[in-house]
Write a protein that holds these residues in place. Sequence first.
Motif, PDB file in Angstrom:
ATOM      1  N   ILE A  38       0.902  -1.260  -0.097  1.00 24.05           N
ATOM      2  CA  ILE A  38      -0.037   0.028   0.141  1.00 24.05           C
ATOM      3  C   ILE A  38       1.001   1.266  -0.117  1.00 24.05           C
ATOM      4  O   ILE A  38       0.645   2.265  -0.592  1.00 24.05           O
ATOM      5  CB  ILE A  38      -1.029  -0.164   1.302  1.00 24.05           C
ATOM      6  CG1 ILE A  38      -1.854  -1.345   0.918  1.00 24.05           C
ATOM      7  CG2 ILE A  38      -1.736   1.441   1.424  1.00 24.05           C
ATOM      8  CD1 ILE A  38      -2.773  -1.366   2.348  1.00 24.05           C
ATOM      9  N   LEU A  39       1.885   1.440   0.924  1.00 18.69           N
ATOM     10  CA  LEU A  39       2.760   2.336   0.769  1.00 18.69           C
ATOM     11  C   LEU A  39       3.658   2.502  -0.533  1.00 18.69           C
ATOM     12  O   LEU A  39       3.777   3.766  -1.045  1.00 18.69           O
ATOM     13  CB  LEU A  39       3.749   2.346   2.076  1.00 18.69           C
ATOM     14  CG  LEU A  39       3.293   2.452   3.436  1.00 18.69           C
ATOM     15  CD1 LEU A  39       4.357   2.322   4.688  1.00 18.69           C
ATOM     16  CD2 LEU A  39       2.684   3.563   3.699  1.00 18.69           C
ATOM     17  N   ALA A  40       3.971   1.562  -1.006  1.00 15.28           N
ATOM     18  CA  ALA A  40       4.506   1.519  -2.415  1.00 15.28           C
ATOM     19  C   ALA A  40       3.540   2.143  -3.621  1.00 15.28           C
ATOM     20  O   ALA A  40       4.163   3.047  -4.426  1.00 15.28           O
ATOM     21  CB  ALA A  40       5.114   0.048  -2.786  1.00 15.28           C
ATOM     22  N   LEU A  41       2.395   1.670  -3.369  1.00 14.52           N
ATOM     23  CA  LEU A  41       1.378   2.256  -4.476  1.00 14.52           C
ATOM     24  C   LEU A  41       1.140   3.677  -4.336  1.00 14.52           C
ATOM     25  O   LEU A  41       1.283   4.419  -5.080  1.00 14.52           O
ATOM     26  CB  LEU A  41       0.092   1.474  -4.322  1.00 14.52           C
ATOM     27  CG  LEU A  41      -1.098   1.772  -5.092  1.00 14.52           C
ATOM     28  CD1 LEU A  41      -0.680   1.597  -6.647  1.00 14.52           C
ATOM     29  CD2 LEU A  41      -2.463   1.053  -4.921  1.00 14.52           C
ATOM     30  N   LEU A  42       1.083   4.143  -3.017  1.00 14.13           N
ATOM     31  CA  LEU A  42       0.885   5.482  -2.803  1.00 14.13           C
ATOM     32  C   LEU A  42       2.170   6.321  -3.024  1.00 14.13           C
ATOM     33  O   LEU A  42       1.850   7.679  -3.795  1.00 14.13           O
ATOM     34  CB  LEU A  42       0.714   5.894  -0.980  1.00 14.13           C
ATOM     35  CG  LEU A  42      -0.642   5.282  -0.519  1.00 14.13           C
ATOM     36  CD1 LEU A  42      -0.851   5.372   1.000  1.00 14.13           C
ATOM     37  CD2 LEU A  42      -1.988   5.726  -1.263  1.00 14.13           C
ATOM     38  N   GLY A  43       3.296   5.818  -2.926  1.00 15.41           N
ATOM     39  CA  GLY A  43       4.471   6.429  -3.258  1.00 15.41           C
ATOM     40  C   GLY A  43       4.583   6.816  -4.825  1.00 15.41           C
ATOM     41  O   GLY A  43       5.039   7.671  -5.298  1.00 15.41           O
ATOM     42  N   TRP A  44       4.210   5.799  -5.304  1.00 15.57           N
ATOM     43  CA  TRP A  44       4.304   5.528  -6.926  1.00 15.57           C
ATOM     44  C   TRP A  44       3.266   6.713  -7.295  1.00 15.57           C
ATOM     45  O   TRP A  44       3.602   7.412  -8.363  1.00 15.57           O
ATOM     46  CB  TRP A  44       3.787   4.044  -7.495  1.00 15.57           C
ATOM     47  CG  TRP A  44       3.906   4.081  -9.071  1.00 15.57           C
ATOM     48  CD1 TRP A  44       4.858   4.268  -9.800  1.00 15.57           C
ATOM     49  CD2 TRP A  44       2.670   4.085  -9.800  1.00 15.57           C
ATOM     50  NE1 TRP A  44       4.407   4.198 -11.297  1.00 15.57           N
ATOM     51  CE2 TRP A  44       3.100   4.134 -11.056  1.00 15.57           C
ATOM     52  CE3 TRP A  44       1.292   3.781  -9.518  1.00 15.57           C
ATOM     53  CZ2 TRP A  44       2.109   4.007 -12.298  1.00 15.57           C
ATOM     54  CZ3 TRP A  44       0.343   3.385 -10.630  1.00 15.57           C
ATOM     55  CH2 TRP A  44       1.093   3.599 -11.846  1.00 15.57           C
ATOM     56  N   ILE A  45       1.995   6.751  -6.689  1.00 14.27           N
ATOM     57  CA  ILE A  45       1.068   7.695  -7.039  1.00 14.27           C
ATOM     58  C   ILE A  45       1.643   9.297  -7.025  1.00 14.27           C
ATOM     59  O   ILE A  45       1.634  10.277  -7.765  1.00 14.27           O
ATOM     60  CB  ILE A  45      -0.483   7.466  -6.596  1.00 14.27           C
ATOM     61  CG1 ILE A  45      -0.967   6.255  -7.057  1.00 14.27           C
ATOM     62  CG2 ILE A  45      -1.234   8.841  -6.565  1.00 14.27           C
ATOM     63  CD1 ILE A  45      -2.102   5.852  -6.085  1.00 14.27           C
ATOM     64  N   VAL A  46       2.116   9.527  -5.882  1.00 11.94           N
ATOM     65  CA  VAL A  46       2.987  10.863  -5.395  1.00 11.94           C
ATOM     66  C   VAL A  46       3.929  11.221  -6.438  1.00 11.94           C
ATOM     67  O   VAL A  46       4.006  12.123  -6.993  1.00 11.94           O
ATOM     68  CB  VAL A  46       3.280  10.701  -4.039  1.00 11.94           C
ATOM     69  CG1 VAL A  46       3.763  12.057  -3.632  1.00 11.94           C
ATOM     70  CG2 VAL A  46       2.134  10.742  -3.006  1.00 11.94           C
ATOM     71  N   TYR A  47       4.720   9.875  -6.926  1.00 13.45           N
ATOM     72  CA  TYR A  47       5.888  10.333  -7.785  1.00 13.45           C
ATOM     73  C   TYR A  47       5.336  10.678  -9.112  1.00 13.45           C
ATOM     74  O   TYR A  47       5.903  11.545  -9.733  1.00 13.45           O
ATOM     75  CB  TYR A  47       6.679   9.024  -7.982  1.00 13.45           C
ATOM     76  CG  TYR A  47       7.618   9.041  -9.033  1.00 13.45           C
ATOM     77  CD1 TYR A  47       8.796   9.762  -8.893  1.00 13.45           C
ATOM     78  CD2 TYR A  47       7.130   8.267 -10.378  1.00 13.45           C
ATOM     79  CE1 TYR A  47       9.623   9.874 -10.136  1.00 13.45           C
ATOM     80  CE2 TYR A  47       8.198   8.370 -11.390  1.00 13.45           C
ATOM     81  CZ  TYR A  47       9.302   9.193 -11.357  1.00 13.45           C
ATOM     82  OH  TYR A  47      10.049   9.076 -12.508  1.00 13.45           O
ATOM     83  N   LEU A  48       4.142  10.104  -9.585  1.00 13.72           N
ATOM     84  CA  LEU A  48       3.673  10.426 -10.751  1.00 13.72           C
ATOM     85  C   LEU A  48       2.993  11.919 -10.998  1.00 13.72           C
ATOM     86  O   LEU A  48       3.234  12.671 -11.690  1.00 13.72           O
ATOM     87  CB  LEU A  48       2.489   9.572 -11.271  1.00 13.72           C
ATOM     88  CG  LEU A  48       2.877   8.002 -11.613  1.00 13.72           C
ATOM     89  CD1 LEU A  48       1.553   7.055 -11.883  1.00 13.72           C
ATOM     90  CD2 LEU A  48       3.946   8.122 -12.782  1.00 13.72           C
ATOM     91  N   LEU A  49       2.312  12.173  -9.689  1.00 13.39           N
ATOM     92  CA  LEU A  49       1.964  13.660  -9.531  1.00 13.39           C
ATOM     93  C   LEU A  49       3.056  14.572  -9.796  1.00 13.39           C
ATOM     94  O   LEU A  49       3.129  15.676 -10.531  1.00 13.39           O
ATOM     95  CB  LEU A  49       1.272  13.724  -8.312  1.00 13.39           C
ATOM     96  CG  LEU A  49      -0.127  12.963  -8.181  1.00 13.39           C
ATOM     97  CD1 LEU A  49      -0.811  13.133  -6.764  1.00 13.39           C
ATOM     98  CD2 LEU A  49      -1.143  13.288  -9.397  1.00 13.39           C
ATOM     99  N   PHE A  50       4.115  14.387  -8.852  1.00 19.36           N
ATOM    100  CA  PHE A  50       5.134  15.324  -9.163  1.00 19.36           C
ATOM    101  C   PHE A  50       5.951  15.231 -10.572  1.00 19.36           C
ATOM    102  O   PHE A  50       6.271  16.297 -11.167  1.00 19.36           O
ATOM    103  CB  PHE A  50       6.314  14.770  -8.037  1.00 19.36           C
ATOM    104  CG  PHE A  50       5.902  15.560  -6.631  1.00 19.36           C
ATOM    105  CD1 PHE A  50       6.302  17.055  -6.523  1.00 19.36           C
ATOM    106  CD2 PHE A  50       5.389  14.861  -5.737  1.00 19.36           C
ATOM    107  CE1 PHE A  50       6.099  17.492  -5.426  1.00 19.36           C
ATOM    108  CE2 PHE A  50       5.167  15.168  -4.284  1.00 19.36           C
ATOM    109  CZ  PHE A  50       5.476  16.742  -4.184  1.00 19.36           C
ATOM    110  N   HIS A  51       5.912  14.248 -11.163  1.00 17.88           N
ATOM    111  CA  HIS A  51       6.603  13.863 -12.498  1.00 17.88           C
ATOM    112  C   HIS A  51       5.903  14.553 -13.465  1.00 17.88           C
ATOM    113  O   HIS A  51       6.552  15.161 -14.412  1.00 17.88           O
ATOM    114  CB  HIS A  51       6.932  12.390 -12.666  1.00 17.88           C
ATOM    115  CG  HIS A  51       7.584  12.215 -13.935  1.00 17.88           C
ATOM    116  ND1 HIS A  51       8.899  12.441 -14.263  1.00 17.88           N
ATOM    117  CD2 HIS A  51       7.332  11.637 -15.067  1.00 17.88           C
ATOM    118  CE1 HIS A  51       9.196  11.939 -15.220  1.00 17.88           C
ATOM    119  NE2 HIS A  51       8.216  11.655 -15.966  1.00 17.88           N
TER     120      HIS A  51
END
Length: 295
Positions: A38-51
Motif C-alpha cells: 500500500i505504501l509503495a502504491l501511494l509513493g508511486w502515485i505521488v511520484y507520478l503527480l510530481f513527475h
Amino acid sequence: MTAHSLYGDTQSTALYDVPGPQARRRHLVYGILSTVLILALLGWIVYLLFHTGQFSAAKWTPFEYEGIRKLLLTGLGNTLKAFAYASVLSLALGAVLATGRLSDHFPVRLAATVFVEFFRAMPVLVMIFFIFVALQVQPLPALVAGLTLYNGSVLAEVFRTGVNAVDKGQREAAYALGMRKTQVMAHVLAPQAVRAMLPAIISQLVVALKDTSLGFLITYEEFLHAGKLIASNLDYDLPFIPVVLVISPVYIGMCMLLSWFATWVAGRERRNPKTEAVDVAPADPGTLLPGTPLR
C-alpha cells in the motif's frame, strides 16, 4: 466446571480456532507485506503527480484568487441546498410510499409497489435529464425532483423492511390492547424500527449527496460544476488534478460528517426508552382485555 462455562468453551472452539504460533507469524508477515504494498502504491502515485508537474505553482495559482474561492464556496452552497431539499423530500416520499406498501387495501398497495419498482429501477441521470429537457424545468428543481424520486423509492423499501423486521409479537400485543393501526405504527413499530433503519437511511442520504454532482450536466452551478470551470481553464495550464485534490476531501468530509451524525443519533436512540421493546404481560386465562367485547 459449570455447564455454562463448558458450553461457552465448546462453542468458542467450534466456531473459532485460536491461531497457533505459526499462524500468528504468518498473519504478521501478511500484514507487513500488505502495508509495504500500500505504501509503495501511494509513493508511486505521488511520484507520478510530481513527475507530471501537478504540484507546480502554475496549476495551484487559481486558488489564490478571491473570485475562484468565492466560486467554489457558491458551488458548495448550491450543493448543500440541493441535498437539503432532496433529503427532506426523499424521506417524506419514502414514508408515504412505505405506508402505501404496508396498506391493507390492495389498490393502494399495488400503486405504491408499481411506483417504487419503476423509479427505483430508473437511472437517476435519465430522470434528471427527462425532467430538465422534456418538462422544461429549471436546473435546481429538476435535480431535486430526480434525486427525490429515486432516493424516495429506495428509502420506501428501507422503511418497509425496518417495520417488518420488528417482532410480530409486538404488533399482535398492541392490537390485542385495542390500538388502531396508525397507533401501532406510530407508537410501537416505528420507534423500534428506527435503530434498524438508521444505517441504511444514512447510507442512502450519502448516495443522494454524491448524486448532487450530476447537476453539472444540466448546468446547475453546484460544487463539481465550479470545479469543472476551474479545471478547464487554459490560463492555469488545465489544473484538473489540483481541482480534484481540493474537491474530493470536501465530498469525503461531508460524507464522514453524515456517518458521524448517524452514529450520534443511533447512540441517542439506544438511550431513549421510547425505542425499547414494549413488554406486554400475558393476561390470565379467562381475563378480558380492555375493550374486548363479550362473546
